[in-house]
Design a protein around this motif. Structure first.
Motif, PDB file in Angstrom:
ATOM      1  N   ASP A 106     -39.315 109.846 -40.085  1.00 38.21           N
ATOM      2  CA  ASP A 106     -38.377 110.965 -39.945  1.00 38.21           C
ATOM      3  C   ASP A 106     -38.392 111.841 -41.194  1.00 38.21           C
ATOM      4  OD1 ASP A 106     -37.724 109.981 -37.467  1.00 38.21           O
ATOM      5  OD2 ASP A 106     -35.788 109.126 -38.075  1.00 38.21           O
ATOM      6  N   GLU A 107     -38.396 111.192 -42.367  1.00 40.99           N
ATOM      7  CA  GLU A 107     -38.428 111.960 -43.619  1.00 40.99           C
ATOM      8  C   GLU A 107     -39.731 112.743 -43.741  1.00 40.99           C
ATOM      9  OE1 GLU A 107     -37.785 109.055 -46.689  1.00 40.99           O
ATOM     10  OE2 GLU A 107     -35.634 108.891 -46.245  1.00 40.99           O
ATOM     11  N   LEU A 108     -40.829 112.113 -43.356  1.00 38.47           N
ATOM     12  CA  LEU A 108     -42.126 112.781 -43.409  1.00 38.47           C
ATOM     13  C   LEU A 108     -42.154 113.967 -42.458  1.00 38.47           C
ATOM     14  CD1 LEU A 108     -44.989 112.795 -44.556  1.00 38.47           C
ATOM     15  CD2 LEU A 108     -45.643 111.244 -42.722  1.00 38.47           C
ATOM     16  N   ALA A 109     -41.625 113.772 -41.258  1.00 36.96           N
ATOM     17  CA  ALA A 109     -41.582 114.868 -40.283  1.00 36.96           C
ATOM     18  C   ALA A 109     -40.717 116.005 -40.803  1.00 36.96           C
ATOM     19  CB  ALA A 109     -41.056 114.359 -38.950  1.00 36.96           C
ATOM     20  N   GLN A 110     -39.626 115.673 -41.466  1.00 39.65           N
ATOM     21  CA  GLN A 110     -38.744 116.701 -42.018  1.00 39.65           C
ATOM     22  C   GLN A 110     -39.438 117.476 -43.134  1.00 39.65           C
ATOM     23  OE1 GLN A 110     -35.032 115.087 -43.379  1.00 39.65           O
ATOM     24  NE2 GLN A 110     -33.887 116.644 -42.275  1.00 39.65           N
ATOM     25  N   ARG A 111     -40.185 116.792 -43.976  1.00 35.60           N
ATOM     26  CA  ARG A 111     -40.927 117.455 -45.059  1.00 35.60           C
ATOM     27  C   ARG A 111     -41.994 118.387 -44.478  1.00 35.60           C
ATOM     28  NH1 ARG A 111     -42.432 112.315 -48.373  1.00 35.60           N
ATOM     29  NH2 ARG A 111     -40.350 111.567 -48.716  1.00 35.60           N
ATOM     30  N   VAL A 112     -42.649 117.899 -43.420  1.00 35.09           N
ATOM     31  CA  VAL A 112     -43.684 118.730 -42.803  1.00 35.09           C
ATOM     32  C   VAL A 112     -43.057 120.003 -42.253  1.00 35.09           C
ATOM     33  CG1 VAL A 112     -45.313 118.838 -40.855  1.00 35.09           C
ATOM     34  CG2 VAL A 112     -45.251 116.830 -42.333  1.00 35.09           C
TER      35      VAL A 112
END
Length: 147
Positions: free
Chosen positions: A136-142
């Motif tokens: 989720d954090e990675l998707a948010q950063r992307v």
């Protein structure tokens, strides 16, 4: 293996060893009880055979001495049957105690295995949550870098 489950491994191993030893002892005392039961059955069969001989001999006629000897021997045989019956009862009690001990140890092993499995599942759920949070954090950063 999750940490809590790892710490329980020696306890589970000891419990399994104790359960196996209790099962071995149960098998041993069951074999002894079966032997005592066979001896009782042999004595009872011998008594019946001896009584049948009495009937056959009695039809032919017997002396007083033969009758006294027969009664004495039959009394001794009855005593032996009674003693062996008590022995069988005693062995049954020993088997019951051994079975109870084995069941207790078996239940402990099963309880420990369930606990270890629960710890593994909890650890897996925690790991899944951690991975999902990272995704989720990675998707948010992307999404933030694409703006």
């Amino acid at each position: 293996m999750p940490r809590r489950a790892e710490r329980l491994a020696p306890v589970v191993e000891m419990a399994v060893k104790a359960e196996r030893e209790a099962a071995r002892q149960l098998g041993q005392v069951q074999a002894q009880m079966l032997q005592a039961q066979r001896q009782l059955a042999d004595l009872e069969r011998y008594r019946l055979d001896y009584q049948q001989q009495w009937i056959e001999q009695g039809q032919k006629g017997v002396s007083g001495q033969w009758l006294i000897n027969y009664q004495r021997f039959l009394s001794q045989l009855e005593t032996a049957v009674e003693q062996q019956g008590r022995s069988v009862d005693w062995h049954r009690g020993v088997v019951d105690k051994a079975r109870d001990g084995w069941q207790e140890k078996y239940a402990r092993v099963e309880g420990l295995r369930k606990l270890v499995e629960r710890y593994r599942q909890e650890a897996q759920q925690a790991e899944d949550k951690r991975e999902q949070k990272q995704l989720d954090e990675l998707a948010q950063r992307v999404r933030h870098t694409q703006r």
